[in-house]
Enzyme design. Structure first.
Site, short mmCIF file in Angstrom:
data_model
loop_
_atom_site.label_atom_id
_atom_site.label_comp_id
_atom_site.label_asym_id
_atom_site.label_seq_id
_atom_site.Cartn_x
_atom_site.Cartn_y
_atom_site.Cartn_z
N ASN A 1 0.86 -1.18 0.00
CA ASN A 1 0.00 0.00 0.00
C ASN A 1 0.90 1.23 0.00
O ASN A 1 2.14 1.11 -0.03
CB ASN A 1 -0.97 -0.01 1.19
CG ASN A 1 -0.26 -0.08 2.54
OD1 ASN A 1 0.85 0.45 2.70
ND2 ASN A 1 -0.89 -0.72 3.52
N LYS B 1 1.69 3.43 2.26
CA LYS B 1 2.59 3.55 3.42
C LYS B 1 3.75 2.58 3.30
O LYS B 1 4.91 2.93 3.59
CB LYS B 1 1.82 3.29 4.71
CG LYS B 1 2.69 3.46 5.95
CD LYS B 1 1.95 3.12 7.22
CE LYS B 1 2.82 3.34 8.45
NZ LYS B 1 4.09 2.57 8.42
N GLU B 2 3.47 1.36 2.87
CA GLU B 2 4.54 0.36 2.73
C GLU B 2 5.54 0.75 1.65
O GLU B 2 6.74 0.52 1.78
CB GLU B 2 3.92 -1.01 2.46
CG GLU B 2 3.21 -1.58 3.69
CD GLU B 2 2.20 -2.68 3.36
OE1 GLU B 2 1.76 -3.36 4.31
OE2 GLU B 2 1.84 -2.85 2.18
N ASP C 1 -5.63 -8.08 2.14
CA ASP C 1 -5.64 -9.55 2.08
C ASP C 1 -6.53 -10.04 0.95
O ASP C 1 -6.21 -11.03 0.27
CB ASP C 1 -6.12 -10.13 3.41
CG ASP C 1 -5.18 -9.85 4.56
OD1 ASP C 1 -3.96 -9.74 4.32
OD2 ASP C 1 -5.65 -9.71 5.70
#
Length: 472
Positions: free
Chosen positions: A197, A199-200, A267
């Site tokens: 995402n 942020k990652e 997920d």
């Protein structure tokens, strides 16, 4: 066609941080005299699979086969986690460690999470533990056609195991899909696709990446090249997804119409993407399907996996999120009741929607928190009112009812009465028109309370039809 989905020949191995999620649901009516904290009066609880287990849930729900590898502790929670896997008929290998079974306990009051309690101790696998898992993977590798690395940073996806999985997938010539965590992406090098995402992606670059096409393209290309990834898929919340390939970037818009809860959406993306790729979908079609799945789950209350039926329905075209099948509605009601919601049910034909209906439904909503409206199918109305009715088709009537702000759910029934609906829904309040007597109300034995509401005088569908005919 994408709508002809069949994943029964797909088998996927999920390796990652398997967790046990426990939920306590209740209400808050007072503050503790011992400290300035709310007292939650618990009325229900449940266990679910969390972490990599939620990826697993999604895979199973779209009718693919699944294997899972993870770790457990030597504590009572391991038995609960095993039981959940066995209930889902999942083939599993769980390495026992002298650590707690990773467990997240959430206390929910209404829509508000009051507190979360974590039982975990993060410790990466040692070489001996990693080898045990590798041996199991080798023993079943010919039974699967895709590998998923579900990394929650809790210790299972150590660099050695991650490299082993990616190299094995390359050797077997099938995809490996990685849901990443943390800044050490060298362990994902050579993966088919990694799905961060925003942020990652920012974390691995150590810069704040803005949610704009240009920034995603610039930094996404950099990361894809640095870690030798075939594809990078950046999930961008309300802006959808961006797929970065070697020679092209695709920006796919979000399909969510209403967003209630984004938990678990990542997920769902990983599970749907891996399943579609395993079934032979092109990468772009696999991403589009995953995007559709994400749009469905964020429109649900709570962390709920996608189902194959929901995917097929979404691919056939638009559907109002308030319009539910009985099966879908029962699922939603479990969540709502756990949150202490008061359920109201009423029904009718609603052939030509008029002010009388509006006032009736508005008043019905005042008796609780959630108003469910059951309405007769076209065939049902013909049996009751004759071959010239209904005037409006059931699809149109459903859309009109669902557009009312005080109506929460709409469900169709094909019988002449809603007896079966009421029996399954078991409303707290059953509302009927004042032209009934209480003892005449069908299904009242399944409701906690039955209420009669007066109609507005001179408003009825029959009267409207008669007026139109008199004009002709």
């Amino acid at each position: 066609m994408l709508s002809d989905l069949d994943f029964t020949d797909v088998s996927i191995l999920v390796v990652g941080d398997l967790m046990l999620d426990k939920y306590y649901f209740g209400s808050v009516n007072r503050i503790s005299p011992e400290a300035p904290v709310p007292i939650v009066e618990v009325n229900s609880s449940k266990y679910t699979l969390g972490g990599a287990g939620n990826v697993l849930n999604n895979i199973i729900n779209i009718k693919a086969k699944a294997y899972v590898v993870g770790t457990i502790g030597r504590d009572p929670n391991r038995e609960i986690l095993k039981q959940l896997l066995e209930e889902r008929k999942v083939n599993y290998y769980l390495l026992e460690r002298d650590l707690p079974t990773i467990t997240k306990v959430r206390v929910i009051a209404g829509h508000q999470q009051v507190v979360r309690i974590d039982f975990e101790e993060i410790k990466f696998l040692d070489n001996k533990e990693s080898k045990k898992i590798e041996q199991y993977i080798l023993s079943i590798i010919d039974k699967v056609n895709c590998l998923v690395v579900s990394d929650y940073g809790k210790g299972v996806i150590c660099p050695e195991l991650s490299r082993f999985i990616i190299e094995l997938a390359y050797e077997k010539d099938f995809p490996v899909v990685v849901d990443p965590k943390g800044k050490n992406w060298s362990k994902y090098k050579g993966a088919t696709i990694v799905t961060p995402n925003l942020k990652e992606l920012s974390d691995v670059l150590n810069v704040e990446v803005k949610n704009e096409d240009g920034e995603i393209e610039k930094y996404g290309k950099e990361v894809r090249k640095k870690y030798n990834l075939k594809y990078l898929l950046v999930t961008r919340s309300e802006k959808g997804m961006s797929l970065i390939a070697e020679d092209k970037v695709y920006h796919i818009s979000s399909e969510a119409k209403e967003v209630y809860d984004v938990s678990g959406a990542g997920d769902t993306v990983v599970a749907t993407l891996a399943t579609a790729m395993s079934a032979g979908f092109s990468i772009l079609n696999a991403v589009k399907l995953a995007n559709t799945a994400a749009g469905i789950v964020v429109s649900k209350i709570g962390t709920a996996p996608i189902t194959l039926e929901e995917l097929k329905e979404a691919l056939r075209g638009y559907k109002n999120k308030k319009v539910k099948s009985l099966k879908e509605l029962i699922h939603e009601l479990k969540i709502l009741r756990n949150e202490g919601k008061r359920i109201v049910f009423t029904n009718g034909c609603f052939d030509i929607l008029h002010r009388g209906h509006i006032e009736y439904l508005r008043e019905a909503k005042t008796f609780g928190d959630i108003l469910i409206v059951g309405f007769n199918s076209d065939n049902s109305i013909k049996k009751i009112k004759g071959k010239d009715r209904p005037i409006n088709k059931q699809e149109d009537r459903a859309e009109l009812l669902a557009s009312l702000e005080f109506v929460d759910y709409v469900v169709i029934f094909d019988e002449e009465t809603p007896y079966n609906l009421i029996k399954n829904i078991k409303p707290d309040v059953l509302v009927k028109g004042g032209d009934y007597r209480i003892e005449e109300v069908v299904g009242r034995e399944f409701a906690k309370e039955t209420v009669l509401v007066s109609f507005i005088k001179d408003y009825s569908t029959t009267r409207i039809i008669e007026k139109i005919r008199s004009i002709e």
